[in-house]
Design an enzyme around this catalytic site. Structure first.
Site, PDB file in Angstrom:
ATOM      1  N   LYS A 278      54.254  40.660  35.305  1.00 14.66           N
ATOM      2  CA  LYS A 278      54.925  39.367  35.422  1.00 14.66           C
ATOM      3  C   LYS A 278      56.386  39.494  34.994  1.00 14.66           C
ATOM      4  CE  LYS A 278      50.833  36.491  34.662  1.00 14.66           C
ATOM      5  NZ  LYS A 278      50.806  35.893  36.010  1.00 14.66           N
ATOM      6  N   ARG A 352      40.212  36.403  39.495  1.00 14.38           N
ATOM      7  CA  ARG A 352      39.139  36.402  40.491  1.00 14.38           C
ATOM      8  C   ARG A 352      38.231  37.625  40.323  1.00 14.38           C
ATOM      9  NH1 ARG A 352      43.578  36.306  45.127  1.00 14.38           N
ATOM     10  NH2 ARG A 352      44.615  35.357  43.354  1.00 14.38           N
TER      11      ARG A 352
HETATM   12  N1  BES Z   1      46.980  33.556  35.161  1.00 10.17           N
HETATM   13  C1  BES Z   1      47.678  33.579  36.381  1.00 10.17           C
HETATM   14  C2  BES Z   1      47.874  32.195  37.002  1.00 10.17           C
HETATM   15  C3  BES Z   1      48.713  31.211  36.241  1.00 10.17           C
HETATM   16  C4  BES Z   1      50.023  30.994  36.623  1.00 10.17           C
HETATM   17  C5  BES Z   1      48.194  30.456  35.216  1.00 10.17           C
HETATM   18  C6  BES Z   1      50.791  30.084  35.965  1.00 10.17           C
HETATM   19  C7  BES Z   1      48.965  29.533  34.551  1.00 10.17           C
HETATM   20  C8  BES Z   1      50.267  29.332  34.930  1.00 10.17           C
HETATM   21  C9  BES Z   1      46.941  34.435  37.401  1.00 10.17           C
HETATM   22  O1  BES Z   1      46.203  35.483  36.882  1.00 10.17           O
HETATM   23  C10 BES Z   1      47.974  35.028  38.308  1.00 10.17           C
HETATM   24  O2  BES Z   1      48.745  35.797  37.846  1.00 10.17           O
HETATM   25  N2  BES Z   1      47.962  34.621  39.578  1.00 10.17           N
HETATM   26  C11 BES Z   1      48.878  35.109  40.543  1.00 10.17           C
HETATM   27  C12 BES Z   1      48.079  35.554  41.729  1.00 10.17           C
HETATM   28  C13 BES Z   1      48.875  36.299  42.745  1.00 10.17           C
HETATM   29  C14 BES Z   1      49.269  37.635  42.193  1.00 10.17           C
HETATM   30  C15 BES Z   1      48.063  36.467  43.993  1.00 10.17           C
HETATM   31  C16 BES Z   1      49.820  33.973  40.915  1.00 10.17           C
HETATM   32  O3  BES Z   1      49.368  32.833  41.011  1.00 10.17           O
HETATM   33  O4  BES Z   1      50.995  34.233  41.088  1.00 10.17           O
HETATM   34 MN    MN Z   2      47.333  37.253  36.649  1.00  8.44          MN
END
Ligand code: BES
Ligand code: MN
Ligand code: ZN
Length: 502
Positions: A278, A352
């Protein structure tokens, strides 16, 4: 915290006496007429002049100047009777108790009958009151030193009612209180930083909850997780110094273990994104990535207290998502407990993966109806914003029951579609059965579609709370930070659940 007394006692000495005001009364009646008499009709005058406001959610304070036992009167505006909803009443109570808290009252009284309307009976008003009190006065003190924490707290609340059903009101107060408490427990779990809440800590918390309510507890450690072939949970855990846990709580409220509801919560205690790391800004706040697990545990607390005639298995796959020489990486292919293989295209789509094994394990424990809940995607925020939980399903009749519960709880949700076109995208890998990230377009939906592959034919609802699990702004029913979203919805869903003839 609550004490119910029959008949409003104007001589009793309370720090504050709370009165609900509906429809800007021209004259007070009943017990309130007596109250106004003590003030020689001055309260009626103050309502007329607007110094005491009946506008919805307005709070007006009046010093009693020794005319009654209580030091002050607190009026809560409820607006027009015909327009007032249960949710608004709960928010009005929330605002009241926040104000009471900032005025540092340790004790107060509420005249419950003044909150009863055509649509909201005494029992509902009592539920709204206690739930709002517990929710709105919630504070997370975390690891601040004692001197930085306000000390005076409301600890005693007397509820007056002239009506005959006062005893039932007491039961309603307890139910509202229980719902509030369960929600606050989830809030605290979510607010707790990742270094203070590892998978093992979450497992210990669940085990303690299970011991308190006599749930059957099963905590799988890494060896057992390996033996059962939970390759998806293990893959996410590979970069971590902390061992993973698969946490299971079983509540049996029926004679036989049938019609079992499986509640599966994402328990990522911190999400760095892994090698698909991230950004500096995006990583902050990822301690909240176990919000789904917290919602399930909060609901289990309420279920433990209220003991509905239902069967529930709660399943929480838990680990953090870290980076190291041993971490899983893009292009890896892993094998889930179900046997389905998964090509990892994005290590940040880890939720997931752990949920895949969680769902399979819930079925293994006899779940015939599944609800999974997760802070799963930023995509759901793009689609629905920060106040609405995204939902998906493979079986409308089950979704309808979850939706009903959410409306009763006052928690917004909206359904996203699960079309064949998106199911196809999660099956588009050249090297495995599934891939965990087929592109950014509609990725909240794709994430749900992926999880649906593991639910298979079992009726299933998916809830994405990435937008709703936390808030940057305080509201009437709580401070900024974790919201405890869906705790009450899940608990109500379980309580009201009716098995569906298939
Ligand atoms: N934990 C995150 C999602 C999230 C984002 C929770 C903002 C709370 C606030 C999840 O694991 C994630 O990183 N999702 C990605 C998925 C993508 C890589 C397909 C996302 O939503 O960007
Ligand atoms: Mn994630
Ligand atoms: Zn995540």
């Amino acid at each position: 915290m609550f004490q119910v007394k029959k008949e409003l006692d104007l001589t009793a000495e309370h720090e504050g006496l709370v009165i609900g005001l509906i429809d800007k009364p021209e004259k007070f009646s009943g017990s309130l007429a007596k109250l106004d008499e003590s003030f020689h009709g001055q309260l009626t005058e103050l309502v007329k002049s607007g110094d005491i406001s009946a506008k919805v959610k307005h709070i007006s304070k009046v010093h009693s100047l020794g005319k009654i036992g209580s030091k002050r009167l607190w009026f809560v505006g409820l607006g027009k009777e015909k327009e007032l909803s249960f949710d608004q009443m709960r928010e009005a109570f929330g605002r009241l108790f926040k104000e009471i808290q900032s005025n540092q009252l340790t004790e107060a009284a509420v005249y419950l009958d003044s909150f009863v309307t055509e649509k909201i009976d005494q029992l509902d008003a009592a539920h709204a009151l206690s739930e709002a009190a517990v929710l709105s006065m919630y504070q997370y003190n975390g690891y601040r030193q004692k001197s930085n924490i306000p000390e005076r707290k409301l600890s005693e609340l007397t509820i007056y009612s002239d009506k005959a059903e006062a005893d039932e009101a007491k039961a309603s107060l307890t139910v509202g209180y229980t719902f509030g408490k369960g929600t606050n427990s989830a809030r605290t779990l979510v607010n707790t930083p990742g270094n203070m809440l590892t998978a093992a800590d979450l497992a210990n918390y669940a085990a303690e909850l299970g011991a308190k309510y006599d749930f059957e507890v099963e905590i799988l450690d890494k060896d057992e997780i390996e033996k059962l072939g939970m390759g998806a949970l293990l893959a996410v855990n590979k970069g971590s110094a902390e061992p993973p846990k698969m946490i299971v709580l079983k509540y049996q409220g029926k004679e036989e273990w049938k019609d079992v509801i499986g509640l599966v919560g994402k328990g990522i205690t911190f999400d760095t994104g892994g090698y698909s790391i991230k950004t500096k800004a995006g990583i902050v706040g990822m301690k909240t990535d176990m919000g789904g697990a917290a919602a399930v545990l909060g609901a289990m607390e309420i279920i433990g207290e209220l003991k509905p005639e239902q069967n529930v298995v709660a399943v929480i796959p838990s680990t953090d998502n870290m980076i190291s020489g041993g971490a899983f990486k893009p292009d890896d292919v892993i094998t889930s407990m179900s046997g389905k293989t998964i090509e990892v295209l994005n290590t940040d789509a880890e939720g997931r993966l752990v949920l895949a094994d969680g769902i399979t394990y819930a079925k293994h424990h006899g779940a015939e109806y599944l609800v999974d809940i997760a802070t799963l995607t930023g995509g759901v925020i793009t689609a629905l914003g920060l106040h609405t939980t995204g939902a998906m399903t493979n079986y409308e009749p089950l979704y309808e029951q979850v939706l009903e519960a959410s409306m009763e709880a006052g928690e917004q949700m909206w359904q996203l579609p699960l079309f064949e076109s998106e199911k196809v995208r999660v099956k588009s890998s050249q090297v495995a059965d599934l891939n965990n990230s087929p592109g950014r377009e509609g990725h909240a939906i794709v994430a749900g579609a992926f999880i649906g592959e593991f639910a298979e034919d079992t009726p299933w609802v998916h809830l994405d709370i990435a937008g709703t699990a936390t808030t940057s702004k305080a509201c009437d029913l709580g401070p900024a930070g974790a919201t405890g979203v869906m705790v009450r919805t899940l608990a109500l869903f379980v309580e009201r659940f009716e098995p569906i003839e298939k």
